[in-house]
Design a protein around this motif. Structure first.
Motif, PDB file in Angstrom:
ATOM      1  N   LEU A  10     -20.186  -6.394   2.502  1.00 33.16           N
ATOM      2  CA  LEU A  10     -20.253  -7.238   3.476  1.00 33.16           C
ATOM      3  C   LEU A  10     -18.844  -8.302   3.652  1.00 33.16           C
ATOM      4  CD1 LEU A  10     -23.727  -8.897   3.560  1.00 33.16           C
ATOM      5  CD2 LEU A  10     -22.566  -7.367   5.305  1.00 33.16           C
ATOM      6  N   LEU A  11     -18.025  -8.403   2.373  1.00 37.28           N
ATOM      7  CA  LEU A  11     -16.834  -8.946   2.292  1.00 37.28           C
ATOM      8  C   LEU A  11     -15.715  -8.366   2.860  1.00 37.28           C
ATOM      9  CD1 LEU A  11     -16.958 -10.818  -1.402  1.00 37.28           C
ATOM     10  CD2 LEU A  11     -16.482 -11.769   0.995  1.00 37.28           C
ATOM     11  N   VAL A  12     -15.866  -7.201   2.545  1.00 40.34           N
ATOM     12  CA  VAL A  12     -14.624  -6.192   2.966  1.00 40.34           C
ATOM     13  C   VAL A  12     -14.869  -5.951   4.452  1.00 40.34           C
ATOM     14  CG1 VAL A  12     -14.183  -3.633   2.889  1.00 40.34           C
ATOM     15  CG2 VAL A  12     -14.708  -4.616   0.698  1.00 40.34           C
ATOM     16  N   LEU A  13     -16.129  -5.892   5.024  1.00 40.15           N
ATOM     17  CA  LEU A  13     -16.186  -5.878   6.513  1.00 40.15           C
ATOM     18  C   LEU A  13     -15.889  -6.992   7.241  1.00 40.15           C
ATOM     19  CD1 LEU A  13     -19.634  -3.887   6.736  1.00 40.15           C
ATOM     20  CD2 LEU A  13     -17.427  -3.101   7.064  1.00 40.15           C
ATOM     21  N   LEU A  14     -16.141  -8.118   6.560  1.00 36.19           N
ATOM     22  CA  LEU A  14     -15.542  -9.634   7.036  1.00 36.19           C
ATOM     23  C   LEU A  14     -14.074  -9.430   6.976  1.00 36.19           C
ATOM     24  CD1 LEU A  14     -16.243 -12.404   7.954  1.00 36.19           C
ATOM     25  CD2 LEU A  14     -15.978 -12.896   5.484  1.00 36.19           C
ATOM     26  N   GLY A  15     -13.471  -9.096   6.031  1.00 38.17           N
ATOM     27  CA  GLY A  15     -12.115  -8.831   5.991  1.00 38.17           C
ATOM     28  C   GLY A  15     -11.420  -7.957   7.008  1.00 38.17           C
ATOM     29  N   VAL A  16     -12.172  -6.731   7.299  1.00 34.68           N
ATOM     30  CA  VAL A  16     -11.801  -6.020   8.417  1.00 34.68           C
ATOM     31  C   VAL A  16     -11.687  -6.782   9.999  1.00 34.68           C
ATOM     32  CG1 VAL A  16     -12.378  -3.935   9.750  1.00 34.68           C
ATOM     33  CG2 VAL A  16     -12.176  -3.839   7.184  1.00 34.68           C
ATOM     34  N   GLY A  17     -12.821  -7.361   9.935  1.00 34.21           N
ATOM     35  CA  GLY A  17     -12.822  -8.378  11.298  1.00 34.21           C
ATOM     36  C   GLY A  17     -12.020  -9.438  11.123  1.00 34.21           C
ATOM     37  N   VAL A  18     -11.773  -9.884  10.166  1.00 35.55           N
ATOM     38  CA  VAL A  18     -10.615 -11.070  10.221  1.00 35.55           C
ATOM     39  C   VAL A  18      -9.021 -10.408  10.738  1.00 35.55           C
ATOM     40  CG1 VAL A  18      -9.180 -12.879   8.890  1.00 35.55           C
ATOM     41  CG2 VAL A  18     -11.825 -12.643   8.746  1.00 35.55           C
ATOM     42  N   LEU A  19      -8.963  -9.217   9.914  1.00 34.10           N
ATOM     43  CA  LEU A  19      -7.782  -8.483  10.313  1.00 34.10           C
ATOM     44  C   LEU A  19      -7.530  -7.952  11.725  1.00 34.10           C
ATOM     45  CD1 LEU A  19      -5.476  -6.907   9.006  1.00 34.10           C
ATOM     46  CD2 LEU A  19      -6.946  -4.834   9.053  1.00 34.10           C
ATOM     47  N   LEU A  20      -8.624  -7.616  12.288  1.00 35.42           N
ATOM     48  CA  LEU A  20      -8.753  -7.144  13.493  1.00 35.42           C
ATOM     49  C   LEU A  20      -8.530  -8.520  14.702  1.00 35.42           C
ATOM     50  CD1 LEU A  20     -11.505  -4.204  13.611  1.00 35.42           C
ATOM     51  CD2 LEU A  20      -8.765  -4.172  13.927  1.00 35.42           C
TER      52      LEU A  20
END
Lengths: 58, 376
Positions: free
Chosen positions: A8-18
């Motif tokens: 979930l942290l990694v996916l959150l990071g991807v979301g913030v990046l996008l």
């Protein structure tokens, strides 16, 4: 902590990046995008790739 | 390994409704990208998801098989990699020969920094047990070591690209490409030769590939060929990671004009453009998403995260930076240089393989010293 929290942290990071990318980048225009398939498109391949030789040093 | 692996628990496995909802959600994301950024972006993201599903679903990778070849003389994983590359080469080299400028290979020059970078990359990937694709897949499936290494991998990739022209100027040969029918013949002979050595050195019975390896190699080969046809270039990983950081630097007011690489017109334009138009970024995001989907699907996210000593976390951060930096000097990682380089006829792919495999011996010895596994 379990693996699900890491995912979930990694996916959150991807979301913030996008989200940051969307705020900073030129707007997208799908009507000027290249055709779906490069082969047969008549357009030269131009994408970045890690194996592409770099420009010569100044 | 850093985490405790448990078998999927039927009680915690997602139900049919949850799985159907998730598939609809994933399809909606891919469709949205296609509508917003164009159909090719949607297709490339879908291919990236396929790579993630394949690598995590079949529990296949690049670092582990090399480790098992070195430690246990189990050649099966390495043989599967070589077979996948051979299949891709049989399609890619004729396509490249026939398509003109529409398709391009992963062609790079052999050089001093390239060889040194590949050696260091091989060592670092054994320390964190993750290469270019492996770090993304492992991070997506909840591996804390890879999740921590990933941002530092990206920072290292940006920095390596920043200095890449200087490193390459230390000494490089012209780009050597094996083309056409003769190039394909040499490539297949080379792959057969390496496979022969692996079989000779491997333990008895390791020529038998498990069914999951066959599934993985066939799926990877099909996806890699599709990637070349759709994107116009072979599968790569590390350009995208460096680009993410370059965009962050610019967003924070940084100036990239001091870098020959990042100020080159094509790269500067990509820094200004959306990540959804960058091929390697899309496949990288797909790798993370595909791995996360498989891990969730088979209820593999319930395992507790392992506890490591402080020096191990420091080692992971340093190894992440080194992985990123060295992968740019090496003109590709295990995907861009080894897999795609050899499959599209680049001589640098072969040299990359030899140097990175030698580096893997060092990385395997360093890993227990850094607290990442029990000393043997």
């Amino acid at each position: 902590m379990r693996r699900v929290h890491i995912t979930l942290l990694v996916l959150l990071g991807v979301g913030v990046l996008l989200a940051l990318d969307r705020a900073q980048s030129q707007p997208l225009n799908p009507y000027k995008a290249p055709p779906m398939i490069a082969l047969g498109s008549g357009l030269a391949a131009t994408g970045g790739h890690c194996a592409a030789p770099p420009p010569p040093a100044r | 390994m850093t985490t405790v692996t448990t078998m999927p628990d039927a009680a915690t496995a997602p139900g049919l409704f949850s799985r159907a909802t998730m598939l609809v959600l994933v399809a909606a994301v891919v469709l949205s990208v296609a509508l917003i950024a164009g159909p090719r972006s949607g297709m490339v993201l879908l291919i990236g998801l396929g790579f993630g599903l394949t690598l995590e679903g079949f529990r296949f990778g690049f670092t582990g098989p090399w480790r098992r070849m070195i430690l246990e003389r189990d050649a099966s994983g390495l043989l599967a990699q070589l077979l996948a590359i051979a299949i891709v080469a049989m399609a890619a080299l004729p396509l490249l020969a026939a398509s003109g400028a529409e398709l391009k290979g992963a062609h790079a020059p052999i050089g001093l920094a390239m060889i040194g970078g590949a050696f260091v990359f091989g060592a670092a990937m054994q320390i964190v047990l993750g290469c270019g694709s492996g770090t993304l897949v492992n991070a997506g499936s909840g591996n804390v070591v890879s999740a921590l290494a990933l941002p530092f991998f990206a920072i290292g990739s940006f920095a390596g690209a920043y200095h890449l022209s200087w490193w390459t100027s230390l000494g490089s040969l012209p780009v050597i490409v094996l083309e056409g029918t003769s190039g394909l013949g040499i490539t297949l002979l080379g792959l057969a030769g390496v496979a022969g050595v692996a079989l000779l050195l491997g333990r008895k019975g390791s020529h038998r590939l498990p069914a999951r390896y066959w599934g993985a190699l066939l799926a990877l080969a099909a996806l890699a060929i599709l990637h070349l046809v759709v994107a116009g270039q072979p599968w790569g990983v590390v350009y995208g990671l460096g680009l993410w950081v370059a965009k962050g630097v610019v967003a924070m007011g940084g100036d990239l004009s001091g870098s020959v690489f990042w100020s080159a017109s094509s790269n500067a334009a990509q820094v200004q453009a959306s990540l959804l138009t960058d091929v390697t970024s899309l496949t990288d995001l797909g790798l993370i998403g595909g791995a996360a989907l498989v891990a969730w699907w088979r209820a593999g996210l319930g395992s507790p995260v392992g506890i490591l000593p402080a020096r191990a976390w420091v080692a992971v951060i340093v190894a992440g930076l080194v992985l990123g930096y060295s992968s740019r000097l090496a003109l590709g990682c295990n995907i861009g240089a080894f897999f795609s380089g050899i499959a599209t006829g680049s001589a640098h792919g072969w040299v990359w393989f030899a140097a990175a495999f030698a580096g893997s011996f060092v990385g395997i010895r360093l890993r227990p010293m850094l607290g990442l596994e029990v000393r043997r």
